[in-house]
Design a protein around this motif. Structure first.
Motif, PDB file in Angstrom:
ATOM      1  N   SER A 184       0.851  -1.081   0.140  1.00  0.00           N
ATOM      2  CA  SER A 184      -0.175   0.018  -0.236  1.00  0.00           C
ATOM      3  C   SER A 184       0.817   1.189   0.046  1.00  0.00           C
ATOM      4  CB  SER A 184      -0.886  -0.034   1.167  1.00  0.00           C
ATOM      5  OG  SER A 184      -1.708  -1.067   1.188  1.00  0.00           O
ATOM      6  N   LEU A 185       1.971   1.160   0.714  1.00  0.00           N
ATOM      7  CA  LEU A 185       2.795   2.430   0.828  1.00  0.00           C
ATOM      8  C   LEU A 185       3.516   2.509  -0.445  1.00  0.00           C
ATOM      9  CD1 LEU A 185       3.674   4.200   3.267  1.00  0.00           C
ATOM     10  CD2 LEU A 185       5.704   2.689   3.796  1.00  0.00           C
ATOM     11  N   ILE A 186       4.105   1.391  -0.899  1.00  0.00           N
ATOM     12  CA  ILE A 186       4.755   1.586  -2.302  1.00  0.00           C
ATOM     13  C   ILE A 186       3.716   2.088  -3.299  1.00  0.00           C
ATOM     14  CG2 ILE A 186       5.779   0.097  -4.120  1.00  0.00           C
ATOM     15  CD1 ILE A 186       7.256  -1.347  -1.884  1.00  0.00           C
ATOM     16  N   PHE A 187       2.384   1.630  -3.492  1.00  0.00           N
ATOM     17  CA  PHE A 187       1.639   1.874  -4.416  1.00  0.00           C
ATOM     18  C   PHE A 187       1.340   3.377  -4.346  1.00  0.00           C
ATOM     19  CE2 PHE A 187      -2.883   3.021  -5.209  1.00  0.00           C
ATOM     20  CZ  PHE A 187      -2.846   2.813  -6.598  1.00  0.00           C
ATOM     21  N   LEU A 188       1.108   4.105  -3.176  1.00  0.00           N
ATOM     22  CA  LEU A 188       0.955   5.311  -3.186  1.00  0.00           C
ATOM     23  C   LEU A 188       2.012   6.182  -3.396  1.00  0.00           C
ATOM     24  CD1 LEU A 188      -1.234   6.060   0.051  1.00  0.00           C
ATOM     25  CD2 LEU A 188      -2.031   6.026  -2.381  1.00  0.00           C
ATOM     26  N   ALA A 189       3.466   5.709  -3.096  1.00  0.00           N
ATOM     27  CA  ALA A 189       4.479   6.486  -3.439  1.00  0.00           C
ATOM     28  C   ALA A 189       4.807   6.717  -4.787  1.00  0.00           C
ATOM     29  CB  ALA A 189       5.620   5.786  -2.686  1.00  0.00           C
ATOM     30  N   ILE A 190       4.417   5.621  -5.468  1.00  0.00           N
ATOM     31  CA  ILE A 190       4.524   5.762  -6.954  1.00  0.00           C
ATOM     32  C   ILE A 190       3.314   6.248  -7.720  1.00  0.00           C
ATOM     33  CG2 ILE A 190       4.971   4.223  -8.953  1.00  0.00           C
ATOM     34  CD1 ILE A 190       6.504   2.006  -7.631  1.00  0.00           C
ATOM     35  N   ALA A 191       2.163   6.100  -7.272  1.00  0.00           N
ATOM     36  CA  ALA A 191       1.126   6.531  -8.056  1.00  0.00           C
ATOM     37  C   ALA A 191       0.904   8.028  -7.951  1.00  0.00           C
ATOM     38  CB  ALA A 191      -0.172   5.898  -7.662  1.00  0.00           C
ATOM     39  N   GLU A 192       1.377   8.659  -6.896  1.00  0.00           N
ATOM     40  CA  GLU A 192       1.229  10.086  -6.557  1.00  0.00           C
ATOM     41  C   GLU A 192       2.604  10.869  -6.752  1.00  0.00           C
ATOM     42  OE1 GLU A 192      -0.289  10.351  -2.648  1.00  0.00           O
ATOM     43  OE2 GLU A 192      -2.249   9.735  -2.916  1.00  0.00           O
ATOM     44  N   CYS A 193       3.528  10.402  -7.176  1.00  0.00           N
ATOM     45  CA  CYS A 193       4.903  10.898  -7.389  1.00  0.00           C
ATOM     46  C   CYS A 193       4.911  11.796  -8.591  1.00  0.00           C
ATOM     47  CB  CYS A 193       6.012  10.223  -7.278  1.00  0.00           C
ATOM     48  SG  CYS A 193       6.136   9.096  -8.806  1.00  0.00           S
ATOM     49  N   ARG A 194       5.597  12.689  -8.791  1.00  0.00           N
ATOM     50  CA  ARG A 194       5.494  13.855  -9.918  1.00  0.00           C
ATOM     51  C   ARG A 194       6.735  13.179 -10.764  1.00  0.00           C
ATOM     52  NH1 ARG A 194       5.793  18.964  -6.451  1.00  0.00           N
ATOM     53  NH2 ARG A 194       7.484  17.429  -5.396  1.00  0.00           N
ATOM     54  N   PRO A 195       6.865  13.748 -12.246  1.00  0.00           N
ATOM     55  CA  PRO A 195       7.781  13.457 -13.042  1.00  0.00           C
ATOM     56  C   PRO A 195       9.161  13.907 -12.433  1.00  0.00           C
ATOM     57  CG  PRO A 195       6.039  14.174 -14.431  1.00  0.00           C
ATOM     58  CD  PRO A 195       5.617  14.358 -12.884  1.00  0.00           C
ATOM     59  N   GLU A 196       9.259  15.360 -11.870  1.00  0.00           N
ATOM     60  CA  GLU A 196      10.502  15.737 -11.214  1.00  0.00           C
ATOM     61  C   GLU A 196      10.771  14.706 -10.041  1.00  0.00           C
ATOM     62  OE1 GLU A 196       7.018  18.472  -9.912  1.00  0.00           O
ATOM     63  OE2 GLU A 196       7.566  17.386 -11.484  1.00  0.00           O
ATOM     64  N   ASP A 197       9.820  14.022  -9.377  1.00  0.00           N
ATOM     65  CA  ASP A 197      10.453  13.086  -8.149  1.00  0.00           C
ATOM     66  C   ASP A 197      11.414  12.198  -8.791  1.00  0.00           C
ATOM     67  OD1 ASP A 197       9.027  14.806  -6.602  1.00  0.00           O
ATOM     68  OD2 ASP A 197       7.373  13.555  -6.657  1.00  0.00           O
ATOM     69  N   LEU A 198      11.411  11.791  -9.822  1.00  0.00           N
ATOM     70  CA  LEU A 198      12.246  10.571 -10.478  1.00  0.00           C
ATOM     71  C   LEU A 198      13.575  11.089 -11.166  1.00  0.00           C
ATOM     72  CD1 LEU A 198       9.358   8.247 -11.878  1.00  0.00           C
ATOM     73  CD2 LEU A 198      10.238   8.376  -9.574  1.00  0.00           C
ATOM     74  N   ASN A 199      13.442  12.422 -11.218  1.00  0.00           N
ATOM     75  CA  ASN A 199      14.615  13.167 -11.738  1.00  0.00           C
ATOM     76  C   ASN A 199      16.021  13.116 -10.808  1.00  0.00           C
ATOM     77  OD1 ASN A 199      16.356  14.440 -13.690  1.00  0.00           O
ATOM     78  ND2 ASN A 199      15.597  16.282 -13.131  1.00  0.00           N
ATOM     79  N   HIS A 200      16.267  11.832 -10.443  1.00  0.00           N
ATOM     80  CA  HIS A 200      17.354  11.720  -9.677  1.00  0.00           C
ATOM     81  C   HIS A 200      18.528  10.497  -9.743  1.00  0.00           C
ATOM     82  CE1 HIS A 200      15.353  14.337  -6.870  1.00  0.00           C
ATOM     83  NE2 HIS A 200      14.334  13.585  -6.746  1.00  0.00           N
ATOM     84  N   GLU A 201      18.944  10.743 -10.952  1.00  0.00           N
ATOM     85  CA  GLU A 201      19.846   9.609 -11.816  1.00  0.00           C
ATOM     86  C   GLU A 201      21.162   9.463 -10.974  1.00  0.00           C
ATOM     87  OE1 GLU A 201      18.622  12.293 -13.393  1.00  0.00           O
ATOM     88  OE2 GLU A 201      17.528  11.583 -15.120  1.00  0.00           O
ATOM     89  N   ALA A 202      21.559  10.493 -10.351  1.00  0.00           N
ATOM     90  CA  ALA A 202      22.843  10.496  -9.486  1.00  0.00           C
ATOM     91  C   ALA A 202      22.404   9.432  -8.156  1.00  0.00           C
ATOM     92  CB  ALA A 202      23.241  11.777  -8.987  1.00  0.00           C
TER      93      ALA A 202
END
Length: 312
Positions: A46-64
């Motif tokens: 449940s925690l993982i589902f919400l974390a991914i479903a509600e994240c924004r594109p800029e949240d994943l911009n962490h290649e480093a």
């Protein structure tokens, strides 16, 4: 130092309450197993589902961050296999299992509650824990392929692993969360409320469960044989080498200060329960695994305040 200890105080209290519950038999004999099943099958997904479903594109911009944490996982894992095999005379399957123990931090059931305590209200904490949990999947695959290759008894190991993964609630919740994220659809209110209620239970249940397990093993009811040489390499690799590699890799790749701190802290977490569960299920170095889980947890409880103070 005092500020960090105060932030981590709920973590210590919940673990201690779990130990007390086990000592005075306030939970049934398989209480920790029941809690873990609830966490793995309901709370954590449940925690993982919400974390991914509600994240924004800029949240994943962490290649480093993704690159640095991947380096710390796979370098530690690959570096220790020949050490266990050549210098400590462990069998190949044992070497892989021992290396997994030394390179598989508990980024969810311990790491997430610790980060929640250290960074209250910080939404990126769940995202960091989720991303690092996903990065650990390749190590699980490698270990499972080797362990099931000898024990599958006629079943194709790749198919066995594939079925295990696609029916895993964590993998399914990740996939469904990704569908909401990619489609841009908001999570329905009723589903969001239910998942958030389940997700809020992860921190207390995980730490109480850990306390129950530690209490049972420290009292000697589930002891076993283990080798000091193996324990030394596992603990040095897990508590010192892996966080050092994480810090170096994240720094070299230019990770932001918050992400670098979370990455190093997650790398310093004790051995993940998945690694111990695999060791116990396939009966490969299970006594070493049980001893290492307890030792790494106790050591991490001592190191976390110092490391958190340094990183913050």
């Amino acid at each position: 130092m005092l500020e960090v200890l105060i932030l981590l105080l709920p973590v210590f209290v919940l673990i201690f309450l779990g130990m007390l519950a086990e000592r005075f038999q306030l939970v049934p004999p398989f209480g920790a197993t029941t809690l873990n099943q609830f966490l793995v099958n309901l709370g954590l997904p449940s925690l993982i589902f919400l974390a991914i479903a509600e994240c924004r594109p800029e949240d994943l911009n962490h290649e480093a961050f993704l690159g640095g944490f991947s380096v710390c996982l796979f370098v530690t894992f690959g570096l220790l296999i020949p050490i266990f095999h050549r210098f400590l005379r462990a069998g190949y399957r044992e070497s892989v299992m021992l290396s997994m123990l030394a390179s598989f931090p508990n980024v969810v059931l311990v790491g997430l509650p610790v980060l929640m305590a250290l960074y209250p209200g910080e939404k990126l904490v769940v995202l960091a824990s989720t991303l690092t949990n996903i990065l650990e999947i390749p190590i699980i695959l490698v270990a499972l392929l080797i362990l099931t290759n000898d024990g599958a008894k006629g079943r194709h190991p790749v198919r066995t692993v594939a079925v295990t993964l696609i029916t895993n609630p964590v993998v399914l919740s990740t996939a469904f969360g990704a569908l909401f994220y990619l489609s841009g659809m908001p999570v329905p209110v009723f589903l969001e409320s239910a998942c958030r209620a389940l997700g809020n239970s992860v921190m207390p249940c995980a730490l109480v469960s850990l306390g129950i397990v530690m209490g049972a093993r420290l009292r000697g009811g589930q002891g076993g044989r283990f080798r000091l040489g193996r324990q030394a390499v596992i603990l040095i690799g897990k508590q010192l080498v892996q966080p050092a590699i994480a810090w170096f890799a994240l720094t070299m790749l230019g990770a932001e200060a918050l992400w670098r701190s979370m990455g190093v802290l997650l790398a310093a977490m004790p051995i993940g329960t998945m690694a111990y569960a695999m060791s116990d299920s396939y009966k490969v170095a299970e006594d070493d695994a049980a001893a290492a889980v307890i030792a790494s947890t106790l050591i991490s409880l001592l190191l976390m305040p110092l490391l958190a103070m340094f990183m913050k």
